[in-house]
Structure formats: C-alpha cells, structure tokens
Design a protein around this motif. Structure first.
Motif, PDB file in Angstrom:
ATOM      1  N   PHE A  11       9.057  -6.583  -3.891  1.00 26.63           N
ATOM      2  CA  PHE A  11       7.631  -6.460  -4.206  1.00 26.63           C
ATOM      3  C   PHE A  11       6.779  -6.801  -2.993  1.00 26.63           C
ATOM      4  CE2 PHE A  11       3.645  -8.400  -5.629  1.00 26.63           C
ATOM      5  CZ  PHE A  11       3.092  -7.313  -6.281  1.00 26.63           C
ATOM      6  N   CYS A  12       7.147  -7.840  -2.270  1.00 28.98           N
ATOM      7  CA  CYS A  12       6.375  -8.239  -1.087  1.00 28.98           C
ATOM      8  C   CYS A  12       6.444  -7.174  -0.002  1.00 28.98           C
ATOM      9  CB  CYS A  12       6.887  -9.567  -0.547  1.00 28.98           C
ATOM     10  SG  CYS A  12       6.451 -10.976  -1.590  1.00 28.98           S
ATOM     11  N   VAL A  13       7.611  -6.573   0.185  1.00 30.21           N
ATOM     12  CA  VAL A  13       7.762  -5.529   1.202  1.00 30.21           C
ATOM     13  C   VAL A  13       6.902  -4.328   0.836  1.00 30.21           C
ATOM     14  CG1 VAL A  13       9.379  -3.869   2.176  1.00 30.21           C
ATOM     15  CG2 VAL A  13      10.034  -6.261   1.977  1.00 30.21           C
ATOM     16  N   VAL A  14       6.939  -3.914  -0.430  1.00 32.74           N
ATOM     17  CA  VAL A  14       6.140  -2.773  -0.879  1.00 32.74           C
ATOM     18  C   VAL A  14       4.660  -3.106  -0.786  1.00 32.74           C
ATOM     19  CG1 VAL A  14       5.588  -1.329  -2.874  1.00 32.74           C
ATOM     20  CG2 VAL A  14       7.964  -1.840  -2.337  1.00 32.74           C
ATOM     21  N   SER A  15       4.304  -4.303  -1.184  1.00 31.70           N
ATOM     22  CA  SER A  15       2.906  -4.722  -1.129  1.00 31.70           C
ATOM     23  C   SER A  15       2.402  -4.751   0.314  1.00 31.70           C
ATOM     24  CB  SER A  15       2.753  -6.097  -1.773  1.00 31.70           C
ATOM     25  OG  SER A  15       1.428  -6.540  -1.698  1.00 31.70           O
ATOM     26  N   ASP A  16       3.210  -5.284   1.205  1.00 34.48           N
ATOM     27  CA  ASP A  16       2.813  -5.328   2.619  1.00 34.48           C
ATOM     28  C   ASP A  16       2.714  -3.925   3.204  1.00 34.48           C
ATOM     29  OD1 ASP A  16       2.648  -8.061   2.558  1.00 34.48           O
ATOM     30  OD2 ASP A  16       4.629  -8.393   3.438  1.00 34.48           O
ATOM     31  N   ALA A  17       3.638  -3.046   2.829  1.00 34.20           N
ATOM     32  CA  ALA A  17       3.600  -1.674   3.337  1.00 34.20           C
ATOM     33  C   ALA A  17       2.333  -0.971   2.845  1.00 34.20           C
ATOM     34  CB  ALA A  17       4.840  -0.913   2.893  1.00 34.20           C
TER      35      ALA A  17
ATOM     36  N   ARG B 140      -0.485  -2.409   1.928  1.00 34.33           N
ATOM     37  CA  ARG B 140      -1.629  -3.043   2.576  1.00 34.33           C
ATOM     38  C   ARG B 140      -1.817  -2.494   3.989  1.00 34.33           C
ATOM     39  NH1 ARG B 140      -0.086  -8.112   2.227  1.00 34.33           N
ATOM     40  NH2 ARG B 140      -0.925  -8.319   0.143  1.00 34.33           N
ATOM     41  N   LEU B 141      -0.721  -2.305   4.723  1.00 34.37           N
ATOM     42  CA  LEU B 141      -0.797  -1.755   6.072  1.00 34.37           C
ATOM     43  C   LEU B 141      -1.273  -0.303   6.042  1.00 34.37           C
ATOM     44  CD1 LEU B 141      -0.224  -2.240   9.077  1.00 34.37           C
ATOM     45  CD2 LEU B 141       2.092  -1.411   8.660  1.00 34.37           C
ATOM     46  N   PHE B 142      -0.742   0.477   5.107  1.00 39.48           N
ATOM     47  CA  PHE B 142      -1.175   1.877   4.958  1.00 39.48           C
ATOM     48  C   PHE B 142      -2.661   1.946   4.612  1.00 39.48           C
ATOM     49  CE2 PHE B 142      -2.077   5.275   1.893  1.00 39.48           C
ATOM     50  CZ  PHE B 142      -1.903   6.376   2.718  1.00 39.48           C
ATOM     51  N   ALA B 143      -3.118   1.120   3.683  1.00 39.56           N
ATOM     52  CA  ALA B 143      -4.523   1.127   3.268  1.00 39.56           C
ATOM     53  C   ALA B 143      -5.431   0.723   4.421  1.00 39.56           C
ATOM     54  CB  ALA B 143      -4.719   0.190   2.079  1.00 39.56           C
ATOM     55  N   LYS B 144      -5.015  -0.263   5.189  1.00 40.54           N
ATOM     56  CA  LYS B 144      -5.838  -0.724   6.309  1.00 40.54           C
ATOM     57  C   LYS B 144      -5.955   0.348   7.388  1.00 40.54           C
ATOM     58  CE  LYS B 144      -6.257  -4.484   9.614  1.00 40.54           C
ATOM     59  NZ  LYS B 144      -5.679  -5.729  10.104  1.00 40.54           N
ATOM     60  N   ARG B 145      -4.830   0.974   7.733  1.00 39.48           N
ATOM     61  CA  ARG B 145      -4.855   1.996   8.784  1.00 39.48           C
ATOM     62  C   ARG B 145      -5.611   3.245   8.336  1.00 39.48           C
ATOM     63  NH1 ARG B 145       1.175   1.711  11.479  1.00 39.48           N
ATOM     64  NH2 ARG B 145       0.851  -0.286  12.505  1.00 39.48           N
ATOM     65  N   SER B 146      -5.385   3.676   7.095  1.00 41.64           N
ATOM     66  CA  SER B 146      -6.069   4.887   6.638  1.00 41.64           C
ATOM     67  C   SER B 146      -7.571   4.656   6.484  1.00 41.64           C
ATOM     68  CB  SER B 146      -5.465   5.382   5.324  1.00 41.64           C
ATOM     69  OG  SER B 146      -5.613   4.426   4.309  1.00 41.64           O
ATOM     70  N   SER B 147      -7.974   3.485   6.031  1.00 44.38           N
ATOM     71  CA  SER B 147      -9.412   3.228   5.903  1.00 44.38           C
ATOM     72  C   SER B 147     -10.088   3.138   7.257  1.00 44.38           C
ATOM     73  CB  SER B 147      -9.667   1.961   5.094  1.00 44.38           C
ATOM     74  OG  SER B 147      -9.231   0.822   5.794  1.00 44.38           O
ATOM     75  N   SER B 148      -9.396   2.581   8.240  1.00 44.37           N
ATOM     76  CA  SER B 148     -10.015   2.514   9.564  1.00 44.37           C
ATOM     77  C   SER B 148     -10.077   3.900  10.195  1.00 44.37           C
ATOM     78  CB  SER B 148      -9.262   1.547  10.468  1.00 44.37           C
ATOM     79  OG  SER B 148      -7.977   2.037  10.776  1.00 44.37           O
ATOM     80  N   MET B 149      -9.085   4.749   9.933  1.00 40.60           N
ATOM     81  CA  MET B 149      -9.090   6.089  10.509  1.00 40.60           C
ATOM     82  C   MET B 149     -10.075   7.005   9.773  1.00 40.60           C
ATOM     83  SD  MET B 149      -5.864   8.558  11.323  1.00 40.60           S
ATOM     84  CE  MET B 149      -5.557   9.096   9.657  1.00 40.60           C
ATOM     85  N   LEU B 150     -10.081   6.950   8.450  1.00 38.61           N
ATOM     86  CA  LEU B 150     -10.941   7.840   7.679  1.00 38.61           C
ATOM     87  C   LEU B 150     -12.394   7.373   7.667  1.00 38.61           C
ATOM     88  CD1 LEU B 150      -8.565   8.610   4.700  1.00 38.61           C
ATOM     89  CD2 LEU B 150      -9.125  10.080   6.639  1.00 38.61           C
TER      90      LEU B 150
END
Length: 66
Positions: free
Chosen positions: A16-22, A24-34
């Motif tokens: 769960f922590c690995v999926v949650s961290d992944a 969170r990283l995807f959301a952070k990168r996509s929001s900064s790019m978009l």
C-alpha cells in the motif's frame, strides 16, 4: 509471537505504501507539468486548430442532427 502475526499485515502495508508513494509522485509531476504555461499554450493552440478546422468537417451541422 506478535511479530509472526503482524508480518502479513506489514507486507500488505508495504505494498500500500509503495502504491501510495507512486501515485503521489505521479500526481505531483503531472500537476506541475499540466499546470505550466506551456500546457496552457498547448490547450489554446488545440482549441484554435479545432475552431479553424471545424467548418471543414461540418461540426456545426452534426450538432443540428441530434
């Protein structure tokens, strides 16, 4: 004895922590790019292209049939 009963829970928590961290990283990168000025400019460009090519594909006539 408690350590033996907690190990399956720890494994599922680790997954769960690995999926949650992944995520969170995807959301952070996509929001900064978009959320960048380049993404906004690309969106405006797509809308302009759609608006200019619309009459070529008769997009206003299709809406009248529905």
């Amino acid at each position: 004895m408690q350590k033996e009963t907690l190990r399956p829970q720890e494994k599922s928590r680790d997954v769960f922590c690995v999926v949650s961290d992944a995520f969170r990283l995807f959301a952070k990168r996509s929001s900064s790019m978009l959320g960048s000025a380049w993404a906004f400019a690309a969106a405006i460009l797509i809308i302009l292209i759609w608006g200019l090519t619309g009459p070529m594909f008769h997009y206003s006539h299709l809406a009248a049939h529905y």
